[in-house]
Design a protein around this motif. Sequence first.
Motif, PDB file in Angstrom:
ATOM      1  N   LEU A 162       0.828  -1.214   0.000  1.00 21.07           N
ATOM      2  CA  LEU A 162       0.000   0.000   0.000  1.00 21.07           C
ATOM      3  C   LEU A 162       0.857   1.257   0.000  1.00 21.07           C
ATOM      4  CD1 LEU A 162      -2.731  -1.113   2.577  1.00 21.07           C
ATOM      5  CD2 LEU A 162      -3.051  -0.779   0.118  1.00 21.07           C
ATOM      6  N   VAL A 163       1.905   1.275   0.820  1.00 19.33           N
ATOM      7  CA  VAL A 163       2.797   2.435   0.861  1.00 19.33           C
ATOM      8  C   VAL A 163       3.528   2.576  -0.473  1.00 19.33           C
ATOM      9  CG1 VAL A 163       4.880   3.409   1.920  1.00 19.33           C
ATOM     10  CG2 VAL A 163       3.091   2.406   3.361  1.00 19.33           C
ATOM     11  N   GLY A 164       3.962   1.443  -1.045  1.00 19.45           N
ATOM     12  CA  GLY A 164       4.635   1.492  -2.341  1.00 19.45           C
ATOM     13  C   GLY A 164       3.769   2.130  -3.409  1.00 19.45           C
ATOM     14  N   LEU A 165       2.498   1.758  -3.436  1.00 21.63           N
ATOM     15  CA  LEU A 165       1.579   2.317  -4.428  1.00 21.63           C
ATOM     16  C   LEU A 165       1.275   3.786  -4.137  1.00 21.63           C
ATOM     17  CD1 LEU A 165      -0.797  -0.755  -4.784  1.00 21.63           C
ATOM     18  CD2 LEU A 165       0.756   0.146  -6.537  1.00 21.63           C
ATOM     19  N   ALA A 166       1.142   4.128  -2.862  1.00 23.30           N
ATOM     20  CA  ALA A 166       0.913   5.534  -2.501  1.00 23.30           C
ATOM     21  C   ALA A 166       2.095   6.399  -2.932  1.00 23.30           C
ATOM     22  CB  ALA A 166       0.697   5.660  -0.993  1.00 23.30           C
ATOM     23  N   TYR A 167       3.286   5.850  -2.785  1.00 18.15           N
ATOM     24  CA  TYR A 167       4.500   6.568  -3.163  1.00 18.15           C
ATOM     25  C   TYR A 167       4.576   6.770  -4.675  1.00 18.15           C
ATOM     26  CZ  TYR A 167       9.528   7.554  -3.503  1.00 18.15           C
ATOM     27  OH  TYR A 167      10.747   8.126  -3.758  1.00 18.15           O
ATOM     28  N   VAL A 168       4.241   5.746  -5.439  1.00 18.93           N
ATOM     29  CA  VAL A 168       4.230   5.872  -6.901  1.00 18.93           C
ATOM     30  C   VAL A 168       3.229   6.943  -7.326  1.00 18.93           C
ATOM     31  CG1 VAL A 168       3.654   4.709  -9.068  1.00 18.93           C
ATOM     32  CG2 VAL A 168       5.031   3.529  -7.347  1.00 18.93           C
ATOM     33  N   ALA A 169       2.082   6.983  -6.665  1.00 17.22           N
ATOM     34  CA  ALA A 169       1.074   7.987  -6.997  1.00 17.22           C
ATOM     35  C   ALA A 169       1.613   9.405  -6.817  1.00 17.22           C
ATOM     36  CB  ALA A 169      -0.168   7.783  -6.132  1.00 17.22           C
ATOM     37  N   LYS A 170       2.565   9.571  -5.904  1.00 18.70           N
ATOM     38  CA  LYS A 170       3.141  10.892  -5.649  1.00 18.70           C
ATOM     39  C   LYS A 170       4.265  11.241  -6.623  1.00 18.70           C
ATOM     40  CE  LYS A 170       2.239  10.984  -0.641  1.00 18.70           C
ATOM     41  NZ  LYS A 170       1.480  12.246  -0.567  1.00 18.70           N
ATOM     42  N   VAL A 171       5.165  10.264  -6.877  1.00 15.42           N
ATOM     43  CA  VAL A 171       6.378  10.586  -7.645  1.00 15.42           C
ATOM     44  C   VAL A 171       6.285  10.217  -9.122  1.00 15.42           C
ATOM     45  CG1 VAL A 171       7.825  10.400  -5.592  1.00 15.42           C
ATOM     46  CG2 VAL A 171       7.526   8.396  -7.067  1.00 15.42           C
ATOM     47  N   ALA A 172       5.344   9.330  -9.476  1.00 10.04           N
ATOM     48  CA  ALA A 172       5.183   8.933 -10.883  1.00 10.04           C
ATOM     49  C   ALA A 172       3.708   8.665 -11.172  1.00 10.04           C
ATOM     50  CB  ALA A 172       6.025   7.702 -11.196  1.00 10.04           C
ATOM     51  N   PRO A 173       2.856   9.680 -11.009  1.00  9.79           N
ATOM     52  CA  PRO A 173       1.411   9.461 -11.153  1.00  9.79           C
ATOM     53  C   PRO A 173       1.009   8.928 -12.517  1.00  9.79           C
ATOM     54  CG  PRO A 173       1.954  11.812 -11.133  1.00  9.79           C
ATOM     55  CD  PRO A 173       3.184  11.083 -10.703  1.00  9.79           C
ATOM     56  N   GLU A 174       1.787   9.257 -13.564  1.00  8.57           N
ATOM     57  CA  GLU A 174       1.461   8.777 -14.906  1.00  8.57           C
ATOM     58  C   GLU A 174       1.632   7.259 -15.027  1.00  8.57           C
ATOM     59  OE1 GLU A 174       5.800   9.250 -14.643  1.00  8.57           O
ATOM     60  OE2 GLU A 174       4.075  10.481 -14.019  1.00  8.57           O
ATOM     61  N   ALA A 175       2.407   6.674 -14.123  1.00  8.22           N
ATOM     62  CA  ALA A 175       2.656   5.226 -14.170  1.00  8.22           C
ATOM     63  C   ALA A 175       1.847   4.467 -13.130  1.00  8.22           C
ATOM     64  CB  ALA A 175       4.145   4.952 -13.946  1.00  8.22           C
ATOM     65  N   PHE A 176       1.078   5.173 -12.322  1.00 16.34           N
ATOM     66  CA  PHE A 176       0.407   4.518 -11.200  1.00 16.34           C
ATOM     67  C   PHE A 176      -0.478   3.350 -11.635  1.00 16.34           C
ATOM     68  CE2 PHE A 176      -3.369   3.949  -8.576  1.00 16.34           C
ATOM     69  CZ  PHE A 176      -2.795   3.608  -7.362  1.00 16.34           C
ATOM     70  N   GLU A 177      -1.306   3.556 -12.640  1.00 20.70           N
ATOM     71  CA  GLU A 177      -2.262   2.522 -13.035  1.00 20.70           C
ATOM     72  C   GLU A 177      -1.550   1.255 -13.486  1.00 20.70           C
ATOM     73  OE1 GLU A 177      -6.153   1.331 -12.908  1.00 20.70           O
ATOM     74  OE2 GLU A 177      -5.320   3.280 -12.336  1.00 20.70           O
ATOM     75  N   VAL A 178      -0.452   1.414 -14.205  1.00 21.63           N
ATOM     76  CA  VAL A 178       0.314   0.251 -14.665  1.00 21.63           C
ATOM     77  C   VAL A 178       0.891  -0.513 -13.477  1.00 21.63           C
ATOM     78  CG1 VAL A 178       2.388  -0.485 -15.920  1.00 21.63           C
ATOM     79  CG2 VAL A 178       0.876   1.259 -16.893  1.00 21.63           C
ATOM     80  N   ILE A 179       1.515   0.199 -12.541  1.00 23.28           N
ATOM     81  CA  ILE A 179       2.124  -0.448 -11.377  1.00 23.28           C
ATOM     82  C   ILE A 179       1.049  -1.100 -10.516  1.00 23.28           C
ATOM     83  CG2 ILE A 179       3.652  -0.138  -9.403  1.00 23.28           C
ATOM     84  CD1 ILE A 179       4.908   0.508 -12.162  1.00 23.28           C
ATOM     85  N   TYR A 180      -0.047  -0.384 -10.311  1.00 22.93           N
ATOM     86  CA  TYR A 180      -1.151  -0.903  -9.494  1.00 22.93           C
ATOM     87  C   TYR A 180      -1.680  -2.222 -10.063  1.00 22.93           C
ATOM     88  CZ  TYR A 180      -5.903  -1.192  -7.583  1.00 22.93           C
ATOM     89  OH  TYR A 180      -7.060  -1.623  -6.990  1.00 22.93           O
ATOM     90  N   LYS A 181      -1.948  -2.257 -11.348  1.00 22.19           N
ATOM     91  CA  LYS A 181      -2.486  -3.469 -11.960  1.00 22.19           C
ATOM     92  C   LYS A 181      -1.484  -4.614 -11.923  1.00 22.19           C
ATOM     93  CE  LYS A 181      -5.807  -1.247 -15.076  1.00 22.19           C
ATOM     94  NZ  LYS A 181      -6.156  -0.942 -16.496  1.00 22.19           N
TER      95      LYS A 181
END
Length: 226
Positions: A162-181
């Motif tokens: 959860l923290v990893g995904l929250a962090y991606v949302a902050k520093v690389a929001p354009e990639a969030f959906e890819v990482i999340y999935k």
Amino acid sequence: MLKDPKTAVLQTSTEFLEHAMWNGLFFGLVNLFTPQASLPDTATMQQEIRQFAQVYAIDTRRIHVRESTMNNPSPFLTNSGVKACVLHVNQHADAKRVWSHFLDSGHEGMEAAFLAFTSAHELTHCLMSEKGKRVESKKALEAYLGVQFKNNVHFEETLADLVGLAYVAKVAPEAFEVIYKRVKSIRTDFSNRDPEHDSAAALRPDSIAFADSMLTKAGALQLAAN
């Protein structure tokens, strides 16, 4: 804090595996024919740690990075304790194959975002080794999700995702959906093989935001306090 992280006494292999997000990955889908993706060097990981520290205002003086070659399929492992936390970048061939499989999202140019997720995931394990943090954080997350974790490993892996995904949302929001999935897909695929690392049910936008608030909201858990 240990003056020389190289002198840190390593925990047992079982304890290492408790802090690795990759346990079930190598066996099954990942095999000798999987490409070996390059893993970052220690300087790159130290830069990742500095960026994470800046985003969440944490003290990283007790966190160290070491390049290792362990007979273990995990690309990254954390050896954490109260005095120091050592993040190992495992340059073993099997670990490189696991990293290659993890990066195989079908989208180009996502390596930096995957590395951001991974660094935040591993650093969460470091934060949880601080005195009292695991107990209070586990209670808070269980209360929010309305679940009881199987054990501390299941809790930490869930929070770290959860923290990893929250962090991606902050520093690389354009990639969030890819990482999340990708993370949710891997956790679902290996849920039967590796139930202690099954965070899939908790990986929701609201719980990601809650995990983020545990590190940032005034009056919430001060995970970075020494």
